[in-house]
Write a protein that holds these residues in place. Structure first.
Motif, short mmCIF file in Angstrom:
data_model
loop_
_atom_site.label_atom_id
_atom_site.label_comp_id
_atom_site.label_asym_id
_atom_site.label_seq_id
_atom_site.Cartn_x
_atom_site.Cartn_y
_atom_site.Cartn_z
N ASN A 31 0.85 -1.11 -0.11
CA ASN A 31 -0.01 -0.21 0.25
C ASN A 31 0.77 1.23 0.21
OD1 ASN A 31 -2.34 -1.57 0.08
ND2 ASN A 31 -2.20 -1.89 2.38
N ALA A 32 1.98 1.17 -0.16
CA ALA A 32 2.93 2.34 -0.06
C ALA A 32 3.47 2.63 -1.47
CB ALA A 32 4.07 2.40 0.71
N ALA A 33 3.48 3.77 -1.83
CA ALA A 33 4.36 4.28 -3.03
C ALA A 33 5.79 4.43 -2.48
CB ALA A 33 3.66 5.72 -3.60
N VAL A 34 6.64 3.95 -3.52
CA VAL A 34 7.90 3.88 -3.06
C VAL A 34 8.78 4.72 -4.10
CG1 VAL A 34 10.00 2.56 -2.60
CG2 VAL A 34 7.87 1.76 -1.71
N ALA A 35 9.42 5.62 -3.68
CA ALA A 35 10.30 6.48 -4.52
C ALA A 35 11.99 6.21 -4.27
CB ALA A 35 10.09 7.91 -4.29
N TRP A 36 12.73 6.62 -5.37
CA TRP A 36 14.19 6.83 -5.26
C TRP A 36 14.40 8.32 -5.46
CZ3 TRP A 36 17.60 2.87 -3.97
CH2 TRP A 36 17.11 1.46 -4.10
N PHE A 37 15.32 8.81 -4.41
CA PHE A 37 16.00 10.09 -4.57
C PHE A 37 17.49 9.89 -4.48
CE2 PHE A 37 12.52 13.30 -3.46
CZ PHE A 37 11.67 12.20 -3.24
N ARG A 38 17.96 10.93 -4.78
CA ARG A 38 19.68 10.73 -4.90
C ARG A 38 20.22 12.18 -4.43
NH1 ARG A 38 21.32 10.59 -11.38
NH2 ARG A 38 21.16 12.99 -12.03
N GLN A 39 21.35 11.97 -3.78
CA GLN A 39 21.89 13.28 -3.32
C GLN A 39 23.39 13.28 -3.50
OE1 GLN A 39 21.17 14.25 0.69
NE2 GLN A 39 21.75 16.36 0.37
N CYS A 96 16.06 5.30 -1.03
CA CYS A 96 14.63 5.06 -1.30
C CYS A 96 13.77 5.72 -0.12
CB CYS A 96 14.24 3.46 -1.41
SG CYS A 96 14.66 2.39 0.15
N ALA A 97 12.48 5.83 -0.50
CA ALA A 97 11.54 6.46 0.50
C ALA A 97 10.36 6.03 0.44
CB ALA A 97 11.66 7.96 0.39
N ALA A 98 9.41 5.79 1.17
CA ALA A 98 7.96 5.16 1.13
C ALA A 98 7.01 6.46 1.55
CB ALA A 98 8.10 3.83 2.04
N ASP A 99 5.89 6.28 1.00
CA ASP A 99 4.68 6.92 1.33
C ASP A 99 3.35 5.92 1.74
OD1 ASP A 99 2.81 9.58 -0.20
OD2 ASP A 99 2.33 8.87 1.69
N PHE A 100 3.08 5.93 2.97
CA PHE A 100 2.18 5.02 3.13
C PHE A 100 0.77 5.52 3.27
CE2 PHE A 100 3.97 0.95 4.05
CZ PHE A 100 5.29 1.41 4.38
N GLU A 101 0.64 7.02 2.97
CA GLU A 101 -0.51 7.64 3.08
C GLU A 101 -1.32 7.67 1.46
OE1 GLU A 101 -0.41 11.48 4.71
OE2 GLU A 101 0.50 10.56 6.49
N GLN A 102 -0.33 7.53 0.66
CA GLN A 102 -0.87 7.65 -0.73
C GLN A 102 -0.13 6.65 -1.56
OE1 GLN A 102 -1.54 11.55 -2.08
NE2 GLN A 102 -1.41 10.94 -4.15
N SER A 103 -0.95 5.80 -2.29
CA SER A 103 -0.14 4.61 -3.05
C SER A 103 -0.23 4.95 -4.29
CB SER A 103 -0.85 3.35 -2.83
OG SER A 103 -2.21 3.42 -3.25
N PHE A 104 -0.59 6.29 -4.96
CA PHE A 104 -0.76 6.53 -6.28
C PHE A 104 -0.61 7.97 -6.44
CE2 PHE A 104 -1.83 6.54 -10.64
CZ PHE A 104 -2.94 7.53 -10.89
N TYR A 105 0.03 8.58 -7.22
CA TYR A 105 0.17 10.13 -7.58
C TYR A 105 -0.46 10.26 -8.75
CZ TYR A 105 3.18 9.70 -3.71
OH TYR A 105 3.85 9.47 -2.41
#
Length: 130
Positions: A31-39, A96-105
């Motif tokens: 149920n989480a959207a999962v993203a990749w960021f970089r720095q 990586c990062a997860a958003d459990f409040e919203q599964s879709f953007y």
């Protein structure tokens, strides 16, 4: 509480490939959207890509240019980032990062906003040599 663990980083020559993994060592990515960021050092953390749950929708930053593919294996509770044709400018720590409040953007600006994501991993270093 979910803990995210990245792996798969390393040193690669320009034009090479790496596959990063993001696994939930505790909890689940269901149920989480999962993203990749970089720095990169001295720079802002920037959005790379995100995948919805269960995985039908993805977004990418323009700089990806078709070189990266995000995917997820929900049975393995893991999200992947396949990176091909790597360039020296791709050198960075990848998170990586997860958003459990919203599964879709529904739009890129929402998907790429750092504040959407409540859970973050420790990062894996990717270094691309020229």
């Amino acid at each position: 509480q979910v803990q995210l663990v990245e792996s798969g980083g390393g040193l690669v020559q320009a034009g090479g490939s790496l596959r990063l993994s993001c696994a939930a060592s505790k909890g689940t990515l269901s149920n989480a959207a999962v993203a990749w960021f970089r720095q990169d050092s001295g720079k802002e953390r920037e959005f790379v890509s995100v995948i919805s749950f269960p995985g039908a929708s993805t977004w990418y930053s323009d700089f990806v240019g078709g070189r990266f593919t995000i995917s997820r294996d929900n049975d393995k509770n893991t999200v992947y980032l396949q990176m091909n044709n790597l360039e020296p400018d791709d050198t960075a720590a990848y998170y990586c990062a997860a958003d459990f409040e919203q599964s879709f953007y529904s739009d890129y600006s929402d998907a790429s906003r750092r504040g959407r994501y409540d859970y973050w991993g420790q990062g894996t270093q990717v270094t691309v040599s020229s």
